[in-house]
Design a protein around this motif. Structure first.
Motif, PDB file in Angstrom:
ATOM      1  N   PHE A  89       0.812  -1.216   0.000  1.00 32.32           N
ATOM      2  CA  PHE A  89       0.000   0.000   0.000  1.00 32.32           C
ATOM      3  C   PHE A  89       0.847   1.268   0.000  1.00 32.32           C
ATOM      4  O   PHE A  89       0.311   2.363   0.108  1.00 32.32           O
ATOM      5  N   GLY A 163      -7.076  -0.447  10.441  1.00 29.27           N
ATOM      6  CA  GLY A 163      -8.138  -0.197   9.483  1.00 29.27           C
ATOM      7  C   GLY A 163      -9.147   0.777  10.052  1.00 29.27           C
ATOM      8  O   GLY A 163      -9.611   0.620  11.179  1.00 29.27           O
ATOM      9  N   CYS A 176      -9.703   2.498   4.931  1.00 28.60           N
ATOM     10  CA  CYS A 176      -8.307   2.650   4.542  1.00 28.60           C
ATOM     11  C   CYS A 176      -7.409   2.121   5.660  1.00 28.60           C
ATOM     12  O   CYS A 176      -7.870   1.856   6.778  1.00 28.60           O
ATOM     13  N   LEU A 177      -6.133   1.996   5.358  1.00 28.10           N
ATOM     14  CA  LEU A 177      -5.151   1.491   6.319  1.00 28.10           C
ATOM     15  C   LEU A 177      -4.182   2.604   6.702  1.00 28.10           C
ATOM     16  O   LEU A 177      -3.777   3.417   5.859  1.00 28.10           O
ATOM     17  N   ARG A 244     -12.561   0.465  -2.411  1.00 22.02           N
ATOM     18  CA  ARG A 244     -11.460   0.775  -1.497  1.00 22.02           C
ATOM     19  C   ARG A 244     -11.529  -0.120  -0.271  1.00 22.02           C
ATOM     20  O   ARG A 244     -10.495  -0.638   0.196  1.00 22.02           O
ATOM     21  N   SER A 248      -8.734  -2.891   0.954  1.00 23.15           N
ATOM     22  CA  SER A 248      -8.119  -2.886   2.276  1.00 23.15           C
ATOM     23  C   SER A 248      -8.333  -4.213   2.999  1.00 23.15           C
ATOM     24  O   SER A 248      -7.415  -4.759   3.612  1.00 23.15           O
ATOM     25  N   TRP A 251      -6.087  -7.218   2.277  1.00 19.63           N
ATOM     26  CA  TRP A 251      -4.808  -7.310   2.977  1.00 19.63           C
ATOM     27  C   TRP A 251      -4.679  -8.651   3.708  1.00 19.63           C
ATOM     28  O   TRP A 251      -3.560  -9.126   3.956  1.00 19.63           O
TER      29      TRP A 251
END
Length: 588
Positions: A89, A163, A176-177, A244, A248, A251
């Motif tokens: 990322f 997260g 998002c991370l 999105r 994430s 992952w």
């Protein structure tokens, strides 16, 4: 193993269990992880290297799972989950270097206590502050606390991938991370880490984590090609908050590549302990006849069946690591893996965990009371396999999701019809071994037809799709298990089914019978189903149990070769049951 020096790392006194603190065993766990990191670390993560580096990382994870499942848990989260997210990322090179060097131990904080394993439904918020050009991380209520990451040990620098829902100009941009330091020696400002009570199995420093206005610099947003301009304009190349979020949540694949390797390794280690032990352990039957445990048919079926499962789990695990660990070139602008590939990886994780869990359970059963105690390792391996029923994606939910995709999507084709005539019917067929993959495929196809027909009928009646599905989750899970059984047997058939030289040593002498055990035990619970549909004759169905006994009898003279297939270095696995004189070691 490609590097013969790796097993020597586990001979260090730090792996002596007698030195562990019984109240806080994780202090020893982190010392072990630091020991391994100091001797295998590099300026850049192994995960980011070429095939040789990734092979070395997988070997290290496998050996660690054999030596200490808790240390494996910490290591894979650090080396694969946190580092994988940082690489894929687009983390700042300084943070990647901190993880690679071990200056900070990586952690993963996605799931929340109020939503169980639903990583797509996180409620932790990251609100963009355009003035400070930072993100403000906040836990809105107790139900959104991150639970249960192993980050409770104070004073240990941690760099966590968190997260959170990204809010820019009041608009939800999806999950998002972010990279967030949790401990800087005194505790990071705004982060509340509440240690949870010690757990008996896989004991680590588990905690609940909440954020109260934690400031995260812009550079620690794992933006993955997204951006917020100086004027506050948001841009995401994926173009959709749902995409999105899916990116994430994806992952998790870095965990699947590591976890499958570790679970399969733990299963092999269990067999490498229990199978030789059964050859040394004396038993006396109800008639007073004494013999080594392994000469008893029940022990043979437990342990040779465990060996077949451990090796099948290994075949799965080693076949998916490269795909699961794939990162975008340069990092930070990846599209992730296609949904079909992600589904295949998730299903493989569930399959490996099921195979490994059953293998370890059989080894524990074969060892009797001794299998209960941690000094003999087996119960610790069972803790690892049990933990990953839910961790890394809940196995039942993975199976149900797979069933839904197969029943309603366009990325699955049921096995073709055309099963052979009933094995054991007459003449040549009576002597022929059934085509096990075709038998398993027939049942999978039948369950698929039942499930899709039921869903289609509900839709034709105008039923609510959600209700119609939930009423049939039992059938859906049965279908997914049937698919999994067929794929497992097919995955090993090509290499295992080759006939070996009569009486020869090595894998060629044992793999065909290990394949037979795996296949027969997949068919046996449904023997009546196959017989009722003419796919097995009544005589062949009744003979399946005897077939298992006969296969085990043929394997008995080759028990040492079966143990050798486990690839377990003696330096890695300790404990009384693994020694030559277990009576002395258990009593001195």
């Amino acid at each position: 193993m490609t590097d013969p020096d790796l097993p020597k790392l586990f001979e260090d006194p730090v792996f002596d269990d007698r030195a562990a603190d019984p109240a806080q065993p994780w202090t020893t766990t982190y010392r072990r992880v630091a020991h391994l990191g100091a001797r295998t670390g590099s300026a850049w993560p192994l995960l980011a290297g070429g095939p040789a580096d990734r092979q070395r990382l997988r070997d290290l994870l496998e050996l660690t799972a054999m030596a200490d499942p808790a240390a494996f848990h910490v290591l894979f989260l650090h080396q694969c989950m946190a580092t994988g997210a940082a690489l894929d990322f687009g983390a700042d090179p300084e943070d990647v270097a901190a993880l690679a060097s071990g200056r900070a131990v990586g952690a993963a904080l996605m799931t929340e206590v109020g939503t169980g394993n639903s990583s797509a439904a996180v409620r932790t918020e990251a609100v963009y502050d355009p003035v400070a050009r930072e993100f403000v991380l906040t836990t809105p209520d107790a139900a959104a606390a991150k639970y249960p990451p192993n980050v409770g040990m104070p004073g240990l620098p941690r760099l966590a991938v968190v997260g959170a829902r990204l809010l820019v100009s009041g608009v939800d941009r999806g999950t998002c991370l972010f990279l967030v330091p949790l401990h800087d020696g005194d505790g990071a400002s705004g982060v509340t880490v509440t240690p949870r009570p010690r757990t008996s199995l896989l004991p680590l420093d588990y905690a609940a984590v909440r954020f109260d206005g934690v400031r995260v610099p812009y550079r620690r947003w794992l933006a993955d090609g997204a951006s917020v301009s100086a004027s506050g304009e948001f841009h995401d190349p994926l173009g959709d908050p749902r995409l999105r979020t899916a990116r994430s949540v994806g992952w998790a694949r870095f965990a699947w590549g590591a976890v499958t390797a570790g679970l399969a390794a733990a299963a092999r280690a269990a067999v490498a302990i229990a199978l030789p032990h059964a050859g040394r352990r004396n038993t006396v039957d109800r008639w007073g006849v004494g013999a080594a445990a392994l000469t008893r048919p029940n022990q043979q079926r437990l342990l040779f069946g465990a060996a077949a499962r451990a090796l099948a789990a290994t075949e799965f695990a080693r076949g998916l690591t490269d795909t699961a660990w794939r990162t975008a070139p340069g990092g930070g602008r990846g599209a992730g893996l296609p949904p079909r590939t992600m589904g295949r990886l998730a299903l493989a994780k569930a399959a490996v965990d099921g195979l490994a869990d059953e293998a370890v359970a059989r080894c524990r059963a074969a060892c009797g009371a001794a299998g209960f105690f941690s000094e003999n390792r087996l119960v610790d391996y069972q803790a690892l396999t049990a933990a990953f029923h839910a961790a890394g994606g809940d196995n039942q939910l993975i199976l149900l999701d797979a069933a839904w995709r197969m029943a309603t999507g366009d990325d699955y084709t049921p096995p073709p019809a055309g099963a052979p005539a009933a094995a054991g019917a007459s003449g040549a067929a009576a002597a022929a071994e059934p085509d096990w993959p075709l038998l398993l495929a027939a049942r999978e196809r039948a369950l698929y037809a039942r499930l899709t027909s039921a869903l289609a009928a509900a839709a034709a009646d105008g039923r609510d799709p959600s209700a119609a599905w939930h009423e049939r989750t039992g059938l859906a899970e049965e279908f997914a298990y049937a698919h999994q059984a067929r794929v497992t047997v097919e995955a090993v058939a090509a290499r295992w089914r080759r006939p070996g030289p009569s009486g020869g040593e090595g894998e060629q002498a044992v793999l065909p019978d290990l394949f037979r055990l795996l296949a027969v035990e997949a068919v046996l619970p449904h023997a009546d189903w196959y017989a009722a549909r003419g796919l097995l004759s009544g005589a062949a169905a009744e003979a399946l149990d005897a077939d298992l006994t006969a296969a085990c009898r043929r394997l008995l003279p080759h028990a040492e070769s079966v143990t050798g297939l486990m690839e377990v270095p003696a330096a890695v696995v300790r404990g009384p049951l693994g020694g030559r004189d277990y009576v002395r070691d258990l009593t001195s």
